[in-house]
Design an enzyme around this catalytic site. Structure first.
Site, PDB file in Angstrom:
ATOM      1  N   CYS A   2       0.823  -1.203   0.000  1.00 20.18           N
ATOM      2  CA  CYS A   2       0.000   0.000   0.000  1.00 20.18           C
ATOM      3  C   CYS A   2       0.865   1.264   0.000  1.00 20.18           C
ATOM      4  CB  CYS A   2      -0.939   0.066   1.186  1.00 20.18           C
ATOM      5  SG  CYS A   2      -2.136  -1.244   1.218  1.00 20.18           S
ATOM      6  N   ARG A  27       6.787  -1.784  -3.523  1.00 22.77           N
ATOM      7  CA  ARG A  27       6.302  -2.183  -2.205  1.00 22.77           C
ATOM      8  C   ARG A  27       5.272  -3.306  -2.304  1.00 22.77           C
ATOM      9  NH1 ARG A  27       6.928   1.314   2.070  1.00 22.77           N
ATOM     10  NH2 ARG A  27       4.917   0.633   2.859  1.00 22.77           N
ATOM     11  N   TRP A  73      -2.846  -3.117  -1.562  1.00 22.77           N
ATOM     12  CA  TRP A  73      -2.568  -4.552  -1.432  1.00 22.77           C
ATOM     13  C   TRP A  73      -3.770  -5.117  -0.693  1.00 22.77           C
ATOM     14  CZ3 TRP A  73       1.811  -7.843  -2.284  1.00 22.77           C
ATOM     15  CH2 TRP A  73       1.746  -9.083  -1.631  1.00 22.77           C
ATOM     16  N   ASN A  99      -3.571   3.658   4.431  1.00 21.99           N
ATOM     17  CA  ASN A  99      -2.721   2.488   4.675  1.00 21.99           C
ATOM     18  C   ASN A  99      -2.965   2.046   6.106  1.00 21.99           C
ATOM     19  OD1 ASN A  99      -1.588   2.895   2.199  1.00 21.99           O
ATOM     20  ND2 ASN A  99       0.408   3.589   2.963  1.00 21.99           N
ATOM     21  N   GLY A 100      -2.926   0.757   6.343  1.00 25.82           N
ATOM     22  CA  GLY A 100      -3.151   0.258   7.696  1.00 25.82           C
ATOM     23  C   GLY A 100      -4.438  -0.530   7.752  1.00 25.82           C
ATOM     24  N   GLU A 481      19.200 -18.692   3.510  1.00 25.54           N
ATOM     25  CA  GLU A 481      19.076 -17.424   2.800  1.00 25.54           C
ATOM     26  C   GLU A 481      19.231 -17.640   1.290  1.00 25.54           C
ATOM     27  OE1 GLU A 481      18.049 -14.547   2.814  1.00 25.54           O
ATOM     28  OE2 GLU A 481      19.192 -13.557   1.249  1.00 25.54           O
ATOM     29  N   LYS A 485      16.330 -16.591  -1.421  1.00 17.71           N
ATOM     30  CA  LYS A 485      16.530 -15.716  -2.585  1.00 17.71           C
ATOM     31  C   LYS A 485      16.077 -16.421  -3.860  1.00 17.71           C
ATOM     32  CE  LYS A 485      18.377 -11.898  -1.383  1.00 17.71           C
ATOM     33  NZ  LYS A 485      17.517 -12.090  -0.200  1.00 17.71           N
ATOM     34  N   GLU A 488      12.278 -16.813  -3.988  1.00 14.62           N
ATOM     35  CA  GLU A 488      11.587 -15.522  -4.081  1.00 14.62           C
ATOM     36  C   GLU A 488      11.556 -14.981  -5.508  1.00 14.62           C
ATOM     37  OE1 GLU A 488      11.657 -12.522  -0.347  1.00 14.62           O
ATOM     38  OE2 GLU A 488      13.640 -12.947  -1.132  1.00 14.62           O
ATOM     39  N   HIS A 504      19.122 -38.245   6.439  1.00 14.98           N
ATOM     40  CA  HIS A 504      17.952 -38.557   7.262  1.00 14.98           C
ATOM     41  C   HIS A 504      16.653 -38.228   6.539  1.00 14.98           C
ATOM     42  CE1 HIS A 504      20.617 -39.490  10.519  1.00 14.98           C
ATOM     43  NE2 HIS A 504      21.140 -38.275  10.513  1.00 14.98           N
ATOM     44  N   LYS A 602       7.609  -5.578  -0.557  1.00  8.55           N
ATOM     45  CA  LYS A 602       8.830  -5.151   0.114  1.00  8.55           C
ATOM     46  C   LYS A 602       8.591  -4.922   1.598  1.00  8.55           C
ATOM     47  CE  LYS A 602      13.167  -3.790   0.123  1.00  8.55           C
ATOM     48  NZ  LYS A 602      14.131  -4.912   0.174  1.00  8.55           N
TER      49      LYS A 602
HETATM   50  C1  G6P Z   1       9.099  -9.729   3.100  1.00  3.86           C
HETATM   51  C2  G6P Z   1      10.059  -9.858   1.943  1.00  3.86           C
HETATM   52  C3  G6P Z   1      11.343 -10.540   2.407  1.00  3.86           C
HETATM   53  C4  G6P Z   1      11.924  -9.802   3.607  1.00  3.86           C
HETATM   54  C5  G6P Z   1      10.905  -9.742   4.743  1.00  3.86           C
HETATM   55  C6  G6P Z   1      11.369  -8.931   5.945  1.00  3.86           C
HETATM   56  O1  G6P Z   1       8.581 -10.973   3.457  1.00  3.86           O
HETATM   57  O2  G6P Z   1       9.487 -10.615   0.896  1.00  3.86           O
HETATM   58  O3  G6P Z   1      12.269 -10.505   1.354  1.00  3.86           O
HETATM   59  O4  G6P Z   1      13.084 -10.444   4.013  1.00  3.86           O
HETATM   60  O5  G6P Z   1       9.724  -9.135   4.253  1.00  3.86           O
HETATM   61  O6  G6P Z   1      11.446  -7.567   5.625  1.00  3.86           O
HETATM   62  P1  G6P Z   1      12.129  -6.491   6.559  1.00  3.86           P
HETATM   63  O7  G6P Z   1      11.811  -5.170   5.937  1.00  3.86           O
HETATM   64  O8  G6P Z   1      11.498  -6.635   7.923  1.00  3.86           O
HETATM   65  O9  G6P Z   1      13.576  -6.783   6.606  1.00  3.86           O
END
Ligand code: G6P
Length: 607
Positions: A2, A27, A73, A99-100, A481, A485, A488, A504, A602
């Site tokens: 949003c 975002r 969103w 927003n919110g 991680e 990535k 995602e 296992h 984001k």
């Molecule tokens: C979302 C994104 C992730 C990110 C997470 C935490 O889920 O898709 O890529 O790591 O938020 O975001 P932040 O702003 O709290 O680091």
């Protein structure tokens, strides 16, 4: 998630509002809308889909020098045209973007329906438009005050009213709202990115504040009683080019390559070579406070959670304090025991992630001390924490976090150093780590310089439907991680496992169609790791191994990616960088929208 943009001045508002909305696209959103006040009153255009679709379908007569817009969103109700913001009252005079989340919207909707109001969307926001319209106050500020008195929840909002055509009224409670000052024109936005091209003179509303914005300026007040708060604008130190991908084909690429520079910024002024320690003034903890810490609990979501696991390992190794990381999204639901001698650390790029924010509030409600590792200065999590370490990565636009994640790791290294040096970590070890930290930016640059060598292997990985990322101890969060990535942005099924757990269960899935990316640093586990590679190789599983010079992989048939060595405790971040490049080039090969992956946002500001 949003976004809000508003404009008033001498120019036509709609194109400026749409341009601002486009800058907030990263975002995450699924519908967009804009309302302008012109000579013939309020005009509205909104629809599901992209900002550019909205721009293309804008009616010809859409002039007006006051305008507000929104990217939505979907939360309350699906992503339909009717549910898109702005929302208007029945007479079509009031428009609201928000927003919110309003927690009592169901009750308010029922009360409005009983009063004979016809609601035209499924949203919580629409009630605000009706409440503003129904207020008996004779000022717009008074009408908004009355509406806000009836709602419970979080908001950043902007309101226009055809009877008050010279102003936008904005308010904030838990969701950011910024006022930008131009030359005889004014902007409002939920994020600096939307307006930074036009002005860097801004005022940020605090929770509980409302402001009247006219083309000539703004005045702030408490929204409970409209008493003045007298806020003025100040210059923010941002480089507008940070919001521009420049010559790069995506923000993610730009942000990956910025890492040597941003890593330096995270360390600047914080290393004390003489005493082999770190200075973190923002933590607001003296040596006695630091020594009193008996346990560290790190809270974050997504990549922030995984780098939190890397951070926990660093803290445990250097400071010998039990430390672990937990998904902030789960934390408050298990009624956690909050210990007074535990240091809670909330880690977040945006500083807005609602799950992390609510975890911080849970800690503080129960009397715990929570510090933040946050990138966005003045964001909700940063404000909520008792102190913290800003990451200084600069604005990060791509959904997949790269430079902010690297700086999170560095933030943990600095914290671990400081916690260690008030305990048993020797000055020699402290100096060894400082020298390692100082070498890191150059070594990150070295890994990035090998980008072209990784393109082909990334393309091969992109061909797999499913792949494993494996690592042990320090390498396991790196594997998590790496898998994060990859999934995602390439939408391939990527799963992380401890290398030791392979036999296992997951070994059953290893086949020529399921590649494995293995992390094999030159540490005490290297031999055990190589043994696991043999097991994969024997089952014809394709292997990509991220490793150090000198690690003997024996007969294993693998594509090697060699990264420079640092101090063993700091190696995880150097092992992470090639995994960013692999995910990036896999997604690029698949022709995907790297900066805006499907279904992701984001800043995840709703539960
Ligand atoms: C979302 C994104 C992730 C990110 C997470 C935490 O889920 O898709 O890529 O790591 O938020 O975001 P932040 O702003 O709290 O680091």
């Amino acid at each position: 998630m949003c976004g809000i943009v508003g404009y008033l001045g001498r120019q036509d508002a709609a194109p400026l509002v749409l341009e601002g909305l486009a800058r907030l696209e990263h975002r995450g959103y699924d519908s967009a809308g804009v309302a302008v006040l012109g000579r013939t009153g309020l005009k509205l255009a909104k629809q599901s889909g992209r900002v550019r679709d909205l721009a293309d379908s804008l009616p010809k007569r859409f002039a007006g020098t006051v305008g507000i817009g929104h990217t939505r969103w979907a939360t309350h109700g699906p992503a339909t045209d009717a549910n898109a913001h702005p929302h208007v009252d029945e007479a079509g005079k009031v428009a609201v973007v928000h927003n919110g989340i309003l927690d009592n919207s169901a009750a308010l909707r029922a009360a409005l329906t009983d009063a004979g109001v016809t609601l035209s969307s499924d949203t919580d926001t629409e009630v605000l438009a009706h409440l503003v319209a129904r207020s008996a106050s004779d000022t717009l500020e008074g009408k908004v005050r009355d509406a806000l008195a009836a709602v419970v929840g979080t908001y950043g909002l902007a309101v226009v009213h055809a009877d008050f055509p010279d102003r936008i009224v904005v308010a904030r409670n838990g969701s950011p709202l910024i006022i930008g000052v131009g030359d005889k024109e004014m902007f409002v936005a939920s994020d600096l990115a939307a307006i930074v091209r036009h002005t860097t003179t801004v005022a940020m509303l605090d929770d509980g504040e409302l402001a009247t914005v006219t083309a000539g300026g703004f005045t702030t007040m408490r929204h409970s009683d409209l008493s003045a708060t007298g806020k003025s604008a100040s210059e923010v130190d941002v480089d507008a080019s940070a919001y521009d991908a420049g010559d790069h084909e995506s923000f993610m690429h730009k942000e990956m390559l910025e890492q040597p520079v941003t890593a330096r910024a995270a360390l600047r002024g914080r290393l004390d070579e003489r005493f082999g320690t770190a200075h973190l003034g923002g933590l607001d903890m003296d040596a006695r406070d630091l020594r009193a810490v008996r346990r560290v609990k790190i809270l974050g979501c997504g990549s922030a959670y995984y780098v939190g696991q890397m951070g926990a390992a660093l803290i445990e190794e250097l400071a010998r304090i039990p430390a672990d990381a937990e998904a902030a999204s789960e934390f408050r639901y298990r009624d956690p025991v909050i210990e007074p001698d535990t240091l809670y650390v909330a880690v977040s790029q945006s500083g807005e992630t609602i799950d992390t924010l609510l975890a911080v509030q849970e800690v503080r409600r129960k009397g715990g001390r929570c510090v933040g590792l946050v990138n966005v200065v003045g964001s909700a999590i940063a404000r909520e924490c008792d102190g913290g370490i800003y990451l200084h990565a600069g604005p990060e636009v791509a959904v997949a976090s790269t430079k902010a994640l690297t700086n999170m790791f560095l933030g943990f290294a600095l914290l671990a150093l400081q916690l260690g040096r008030v305990r048993d970590l020797s000055i020699a070890d402290g100096k060894r780590l400082i020298a390692g930290l100082e070498r890191l930016p150059e070594q990150i640059a070295e890994v990035l310089a090998g980008e072209s060598d990784l393109v082909e292997v990334a393309q091969t990985l992109a061909g797999a439907e499913s792949l494993f990322f494996i690592g042990r101890v320090r390498g396991y969060p790196v594997a998590r991680e790496g898998a994060q990535k990859f999934k995602e942005i390439s939408y391939r099924h990527a799963e992380a496992y401890q290398t030791s757990e392979l036999k296992h269960g997951p070994l059953a899935l290893i086949s020529p169609d399921v590649p494995t990316v293995a992390l094999v640093p030159a540490d005490e586990l290297a031999e055990r790791n190589v043994a696991a590679l043999h097991e994969i190789s024997a089952r014809s599983g394709p292997l990509v191994v991220v490793t150090h010079e000198g690690v003997d992989l024996g007969e294993v048939d693998a594509r090697r990616i060699v990264v420079p060595r640092n101090e063993p405790e700091l190696d995880p971040i150097l092992l992470t960088i090639p995994l960013q490049l692999l995910a990036y080039h896999a997604a690029q090969h698949l022709g995907l929208d790297i900066d805006k992956p499907r279904n992701l946002a984001k800043s995840v500001t709703v539960e």
